[in-house]
Design a protein around this motif. Structure first.
Motif, PDB file in Angstrom:
ATOM      1  N   MET A 237     -19.273  -2.875  26.191  1.00 43.00           N
ATOM      2  CA  MET A 237     -20.323  -2.119  26.863  1.00 43.00           C
ATOM      3  C   MET A 237     -21.695  -2.625  26.429  1.00 43.00           C
ATOM      4  N   PRO A 238     -22.639  -2.762  27.352  1.00 41.19           N
ATOM      5  CA  PRO A 238     -24.009  -3.101  26.952  1.00 41.19           C
ATOM      6  C   PRO A 238     -24.538  -2.060  25.974  1.00 41.19           C
ATOM      7  N   ILE A 239     -25.410  -2.507  25.086  1.00 41.29           N
ATOM      8  CA  ILE A 239     -25.923  -1.612  24.049  1.00 41.29           C
ATOM      9  C   ILE A 239     -26.648  -0.408  24.662  1.00 41.29           C
ATOM     10  N   THR A 240     -27.356  -0.627  25.760  1.00 39.80           N
ATOM     11  CA  THR A 240     -28.044   0.481  26.428  1.00 39.80           C
ATOM     12  C   THR A 240     -27.052   1.527  26.908  1.00 39.80           C
ATOM     13  N   ASP A 241     -25.911   1.068  27.445  1.00 37.21           N
ATOM     14  CA  ASP A 241     -24.884   2.001  27.914  1.00 37.21           C
ATOM     15  C   ASP A 241     -24.245   2.756  26.747  1.00 37.21           C
ATOM     16  N   VAL A 242     -24.081   2.072  25.619  1.00 39.62           N
ATOM     17  CA  VAL A 242     -23.549   2.743  24.426  1.00 39.62           C
ATOM     18  C   VAL A 242     -24.503   3.846  23.996  1.00 39.62           C
ATOM     19  N   ALA A 243     -25.802   3.531  24.012  1.00 41.69           N
ATOM     20  CA  ALA A 243     -26.800   4.529  23.624  1.00 41.69           C
ATOM     21  C   ALA A 243     -26.710   5.764  24.519  1.00 41.69           C
ATOM     22  N   LEU A 244     -26.619   5.545  25.823  1.00 37.80           N
ATOM     23  CA  LEU A 244     -26.538   6.666  26.763  1.00 37.80           C
ATOM     24  C   LEU A 244     -25.256   7.471  26.565  1.00 37.80           C
ATOM     25  N   ALA A 245     -24.147   6.756  26.314  1.00 41.28           N
ATOM     26  CA  ALA A 245     -22.852   7.431  26.129  1.00 41.28           C
ATOM     27  C   ALA A 245     -22.838   8.315  24.898  1.00 41.28           C
ATOM     28  N   CYS A 246     -23.762   8.052  23.973  1.00 33.27           N
ATOM     29  CA  CYS A 246     -23.808   8.823  22.732  1.00 33.27           C
ATOM     30  C   CYS A 246     -25.034   9.724  22.656  1.00 33.27           C
ATOM     31  N   GLY A 247     -25.656   9.940  23.813  1.00 34.66           N
ATOM     32  CA  GLY A 247     -26.723  10.929  23.887  1.00 34.66           C
ATOM     33  C   GLY A 247     -28.108  10.450  23.533  1.00 34.66           C
ATOM     34  N   PHE A 248     -28.334   9.119  23.509  1.00 35.34           N
ATOM     35  CA  PHE A 248     -29.658   8.575  23.197  1.00 35.34           C
ATOM     36  C   PHE A 248     -30.301   8.076  24.488  1.00 35.34           C
ATOM     37  N   ILE A 249     -31.361   8.730  24.909  1.00 35.68           N
ATOM     38  CA  ILE A 249     -32.039   8.316  26.145  1.00 35.68           C
ATOM     39  C   ILE A 249     -32.922   7.104  25.896  1.00 35.68           C
ATOM     40  N   SER A 250     -33.504   7.006  24.696  1.00 34.57           N
ATOM     41  CA  SER A 250     -34.415   5.918  24.349  1.00 34.57           C
ATOM     42  C   SER A 250     -33.707   4.869  23.491  1.00 34.57           C
ATOM     43  N   PRO A 251     -33.568   3.621  23.979  1.00 29.42           N
ATOM     44  CA  PRO A 251     -32.943   2.567  23.158  1.00 29.42           C
ATOM     45  C   PRO A 251     -33.627   2.344  21.822  1.00 29.42           C
ATOM     46  N   PRO A 252     -34.988   2.363  21.755  1.00 33.08           N
ATOM     47  CA  PRO A 252     -35.622   2.194  20.444  1.00 33.08           C
ATOM     48  C   PRO A 252     -35.236   3.309  19.455  1.00 33.08           C
ATOM     49  N   HIS A 253     -35.136   4.522  19.953  1.00 36.15           N
ATOM     50  CA  HIS A 253     -34.736   5.625  19.078  1.00 36.15           C
ATOM     51  C   HIS A 253     -33.296   5.428  18.598  1.00 36.15           C
ATOM     52  N   PHE A 254     -32.429   4.979  19.490  1.00 37.40           N
ATOM     53  CA  PHE A 254     -31.042   4.684  19.126  1.00 37.40           C
ATOM     54  C   PHE A 254     -30.988   3.617  18.039  1.00 37.40           C
ATOM     55  N   THR A 255     -31.772   2.554  18.214  1.00 38.69           N
ATOM     56  CA  THR A 255     -31.786   1.461  17.239  1.00 38.69           C
ATOM     57  C   THR A 255     -32.263   1.943  15.875  1.00 38.69           C
ATOM     58  N   LYS A 256     -33.315   2.760  15.880  1.00 37.50           N
ATOM     59  CA  LYS A 256     -33.840   3.273  14.613  1.00 37.50           C
ATOM     60  C   LYS A 256     -32.812   4.162  13.909  1.00 37.50           C
ATOM     61  N   CYS A 257     -32.215   5.078  14.652  1.00 41.46           N
ATOM     62  CA  CYS A 257     -31.223   5.992  14.054  1.00 41.46           C
ATOM     63  C   CYS A 257     -30.018   5.215  13.539  1.00 41.46           C
ATOM     64  N   TYR A 258     -29.607   4.211  14.308  1.00 38.26           N
ATOM     65  CA  TYR A 258     -28.439   3.416  13.918  1.00 38.26           C
ATOM     66  C   TYR A 258     -28.720   2.643  12.630  1.00 38.26           C
ATOM     67  N   HIS A 259     -29.893   2.038  12.568  1.00 33.64           N
ATOM     68  CA  HIS A 259     -30.270   1.274  11.375  1.00 33.64           C
ATOM     69  C   HIS A 259     -30.379   2.190  10.155  1.00 33.64           C
ATOM     70  N   ASP A 260     -30.940   3.357  10.346  1.00 34.62           N
ATOM     71  CA  ASP A 260     -31.068   4.297   9.231  1.00 34.62           C
ATOM     72  C   ASP A 260     -29.700   4.708   8.708  1.00 34.62           C
ATOM     73  N   ARG A 261     -28.727   4.824   9.596  1.00 30.79           N
ATOM     74  CA  ARG A 261     -27.396   5.300   9.186  1.00 30.79           C
ATOM     75  C   ARG A 261     -26.540   4.188   8.589  1.00 30.79           C
ATOM     76  N   PHE A 262     -26.566   2.980   9.199  1.00 31.11           N
ATOM     77  CA  PHE A 262     -25.623   1.927   8.802  1.00 31.11           C
ATOM     78  C   PHE A 262     -26.269   0.714   8.136  1.00 31.11           C
TER      79      PHE A 262
END
Length: 345
Positions: free
Chosen positions: A288-313
């Motif tokens: 799945m494209p990263i943008t689609d993964v973000a949407l599937a997990c409730g993240f509307i903003s890709p930059p916000h998804f990237t920040k949260c992901y980096h903070d966690r992992f």
């Protein structure tokens, strides 16, 4: 890296020790990938041998009887032996079984287990100094009883530590055997087998069992479990804290206190972790494209998804994808090395 030596002809002899009360589902999940591997490549990559203590048929936990090929009195040349167990495993750790397994270990034959088979290996002292896994129910009881202090139990779906291979039960043996096949025969074959079984992704050693919240807490709290279930069912369109509290007939403050007391984190942090764990699974196991993964997990903003992901992992979603590519390249290189004729450099 796996420690099973690669036979020069790419053929492996796999033994399955059937312990009375074994899980038919877990056993079939381990055996069927081998059968399908032979079918898809149209040659015998794997031969399997069913073993019981006395060579007599063995009853599974369902009551179905399975015939076997060998007893302990026969001398077998095997590349791997998997212990298949299930209910009441403690009753079947008899002296003959433990002695036979120790004899195999003495011959440096790699050993593994599906479902509760790891308990048998631990009882034989063959997991001392190793990491391993069992079904979460048994890990919990072992910890409570303070059994096997020299064994490191994890909550992973499966563990491959040197010459010991253990998995947690259910269909997790399918993922462990597909990983084994990928290393021995190539990732392309393993993925083809997964497609044949309508298994949408091969879970890897980094994936963990989904332990019920009540087990992690050590007790049951109905309202907390209700909210956690709501969160898991609404990852793509996350509910607000007020909505979660309302559905559980709690005030927002009551909900926050419950999570802080029993989970030791705020409810929204717990919810975020669920969404990010789901995102990591999709990044690792799908295209799945990263943008689609973000949407599937409730993240509307890709930059916000990237920040949260980096903070966690500690790395970005694209970094996660690169790690997957590196694992694929490593598996392919191992396959190419295994297929190289002996003596060729």
């Amino acid at each position: 890296m796996m420690s099973i030596a690669t036979p020069a002809n790419g053929h492996y002899e796999i033994g399955f020790l059937l312990v009375p009360g074994f899980s038919q589902l877990a056993f079939s999940s381990a055996l069927e990938p081998l059968r399908m591997a032979n079918h898809l490549v149209d040659r015998r990559c794997y031969t399997w041998h069913l073993v019981s203590r006395d060579g007599a048929p063995v009853s599974a936990s369902s009551g179905l009887q399975t015939g076997v090929d060998h007893g302990f009195d026969e001398d077998l040349s095997l590349d791997l032996v998997l212990v298949c167990a299930g209910v009441d495993v403690q009753r079947h750790c008899d002296r003959d079984t433990l002695r036979w397994l120790r004899r195999l270990a003495g011959r440096r034959i790699p050993l593994g287990a599906v479902c509760t088979g790891g308990y048998v290996l631990a009882q034989a002292g063959l997991l001392n100094g190793y990491r391993c896994t069992l079904h979460w129910e048994h890990i919990s009881s072992i910890h409570e009883a303070r059994m096997f202090p020299e064994v490191t139990f994890t909550s992973q779906l499966f563990v491959m530590d040197r010459d010991r291979y253990t998995c947690s039960g259910g269909i997790s043996p399918l993922d462990m055997m597909l990983t084994l096949i990928a290393r021995q025969q190539g990732l392309e074959l393993a993925e083809a087998i997964a497609e044949e079984f309508i298994h949408e992704r091969i879970r890897d050693v980094g994936d963990r069992q989904r332990t019920p919240l009540r087990v992690r807490l050590g007790h049951s709290h109905p309202k907390l479990e209700e909210v956690a279930t709501l969160m898991e069912a609404n990852l793509q369109e996350p509910l607000s804290l007020d909505e979660l509290a309302s559905y559980a007939d709690l005030s927002r403050r009551q909900l926050e206190r419950l999570f802080q007391r029993y989970v030791d984190c705020p409810p929204l942090k717990y919810y975020m972790d669920l969404r990010l764990m789901r995102a990591r699974l999709l990044l690792r196991q799908t295209h799945m494209p990263i943008t689609d993964v973000a949407l599937a997990c409730g993240f509307i903003s890709p930059p916000h998804f990237t920040k949260c992901y980096h903070d966690r992992f500690g790395h970005s979603p694209s970094g996660e994808r690169k790690r997957r590519s590196d694992r694929v390249a490593e598996a392919s290189a191992q396959h190419a090395e295994a297929a190289r004729p002996p003596g060729e450099k």
